[in-house]
Design an enzyme around this catalytic site. Structure first.
Site, short mmCIF file in Angstrom:
data_model
loop_
_atom_site.label_atom_id
_atom_site.label_comp_id
_atom_site.label_asym_id
_atom_site.label_seq_id
_atom_site.Cartn_x
_atom_site.Cartn_y
_atom_site.Cartn_z
N GLU A 20 3.31 2.16 2.25
CA GLU A 20 4.24 2.92 3.67
C GLU A 20 5.65 2.29 3.19
OE1 GLU A 20 1.73 1.67 6.74
OE2 GLU A 20 0.88 3.02 6.44
N ASP A 26 1.35 -1.38 -0.28
CA ASP A 26 0.09 0.22 0.51
C ASP A 26 1.01 1.33 -0.07
OD1 ASP A 26 1.35 0.31 2.71
OD2 ASP A 26 -0.62 -0.44 3.46
N LYS A 53 17.80 39.32 -6.29
CA LYS A 53 16.66 38.82 -6.78
C LYS A 53 15.18 38.43 -6.05
CE LYS A 53 16.62 33.38 -5.85
NZ LYS A 53 16.72 32.49 -6.42
N SER A 108 17.03 23.71 -8.69
CA SER A 108 15.85 22.73 -8.99
C SER A 108 15.45 22.89 -10.54
CB SER A 108 14.98 23.48 -7.72
OG SER A 108 13.81 22.67 -7.49
N THR A 109 14.68 24.20 -10.74
CA THR A 109 13.89 23.86 -11.92
C THR A 109 15.12 24.62 -13.68
OG1 THR A 109 13.35 26.24 -11.64
CG2 THR A 109 12.11 24.31 -11.24
N GLY A 110 16.37 25.36 -12.72
CA GLY A 110 17.35 25.87 -12.92
C GLY A 110 17.20 27.84 -13.78
N GLY A 111 16.27 27.53 -13.06
CA GLY A 111 15.58 29.08 -13.88
C GLY A 111 15.91 30.36 -13.04
C1 R5P Z 1 17.10 29.99 -3.39
O1 R5P Z 1 16.96 29.98 -2.43
C2 R5P Z 1 18.42 28.53 -3.40
O2 R5P Z 1 19.51 29.39 -3.18
C3 R5P Z 1 18.46 28.75 -5.31
O3 R5P Z 1 18.63 29.75 -5.57
C4 R5P Z 1 17.27 28.10 -5.92
O4 R5P Z 1 16.31 27.25 -5.31
C5 R5P Z 1 16.81 27.97 -7.15
O5 R5P Z 1 15.96 27.46 -7.49
P1 R5P Z 1 15.57 27.21 -8.69
O6 R5P Z 1 16.89 26.43 -9.92
O7 R5P Z 1 14.46 26.29 -9.44
O8 R5P Z 1 15.66 28.00 -9.80
#
Ligand code: R5P
Length: 294
Positions: free
Chosen positions: A36, A34, A187, A219-222
């Site tokens: 777990e 299930d 940012k 994470s997303t690279g944005g």
């Molecule tokens: C945010 O404060 C972190 O230090 C990274 O800049 C952020 O997690 C990067 O995320 P992403 O790759 O999605 O832009």
């Protein structure tokens, strides 16, 4: 002393065991039908000091539950002390209440680990100083930037840039090692939509410059893609991306390459790998820190 690598550990545990002359303790897990998680310690831990090693990605929630269950099992079976080394500590970015109604997620995670019986938590580059401020000496940050610096030994580096003000101290650490100047970006993130706006904190001419853009997490690279484009427009000739925790969701690595990055260098704090990324093993550095502190 025993070292117990959990399922997310990319190999840091082995380095720690070697450095401390400790044996490896197996921890078995499997999924119940299930969904777990089932876990069992494979050995005797009575009166033992056990160091758990985990990286909480991918499946942050799953890896957290695994860690919590391992701590509980170790304490119930008589371990005299349990410490945790987190190669990647999940939820570290929600380190305060940004919008009314939110939790302080990292605090919730760390406090549950401590109530389950963890004595001390060591985390590689945990995004901010918030956990130390909240838990004092029971939480220790391990520098994740020093292993990255190794990759730039042969390169000329003029400037180290942080993509946000929160990362200035991190960029300073790297700039000292590679002997370069420092700069940061401003940012802002719309807390409802997640959309980001960025600009260099001051107008500088980067014509011909070699720059390291350093962040804790991709994470997303944005963030990195946007910052790379800004550095390009300011004239930077080479933009090296350096990051401690390479999550690389979806096609983020391609997105970063396409924005104009010459190299992407990351610590291997998680098991996943992305194409075209250079990985450095943070294990020897983490083990060295543990050998001095444990
Ligand atoms: C945010 O404060 C972190 O230090 C990274 O800049 C952020 O997690 C990067 O995320 P992403 O790759 O999605 O832009």
């Amino acid at each position: 002393m025993l070292v117990a690598p959990l399922s997310g550990d990319p190999g840091i545990g082995l380095h720690i065991a070697r450095a401390l002359g400790a044996e490896i303790l197996g921890i078995l897990t499997r999924d119940h039908p299930d969904g777990e998680l089932y876990l069992r310690i494979d050995g005797n831990v009575e009166e033992e000091h056990v160091i758990l090693v985990q990286s909480m990605y991918p499946s942050q929630d799953r890896k957290f539950v695994e860690t919590l269950l391992a701590v509980d099992a170790l304490k119930r079976h008589g371990a005299s002390r349990v410490d945790l080394v987190a190669g990647y500590l999940a939820y570290a970015r929600q380190d305060k209440i940004f919008l009314q109604g939110e939790p302080v997620s990292v605090d919730a995670l760390l406090r549950s680990l401590i109530s389950a019986g963890v004595e001390r938590i060591y985390a590689v580059e945990p995004h901010s100083r918030a956990p130390e401020a909240s838990l004092g000496s029971r939480f220790l940050s391990i520098d994740g930037v020093a292993p990255l610096a190794e990759a730039f030994r042969e390169d000329r580096v003029d400037l180290v840039v942080s993509p946000d003000a929160g990362g200035i101290e991190r960029a300073q650490r790297l700039s000292k090692i590679v002997k370069a100047g420092i700069q940061h970006m401003v940012k802002t993130r719309d807390r409802h939509t997640g959309e980001i706006q960025m600009r260099l904190a001051s107008d500088i001419d980067l014509r011909g410059a070699s720059v390291i853009l350093v962040d804790d997490i991709i994470s997303t690279g944005g963030t990195i893609a946007a910052a790379t484009r800004i550095l390009r427009s300011a004239g930077a000739e080479k933009i090296y991306v350096a990051c401690v925790h390479p999550l690389f969701v979806g096609d983020s690595h391609t997105r970063i390459k396409e924005s104009g990055a010459s190299r992407i260098v990351c610590c291997r704090t998680v098991k996943t790998r992305a194409e075209g990324v250079e990985y450095l093993d943070p294990g020897p550095h983490v083990a060295g820190v543990l050998a001095r502190l444990v």
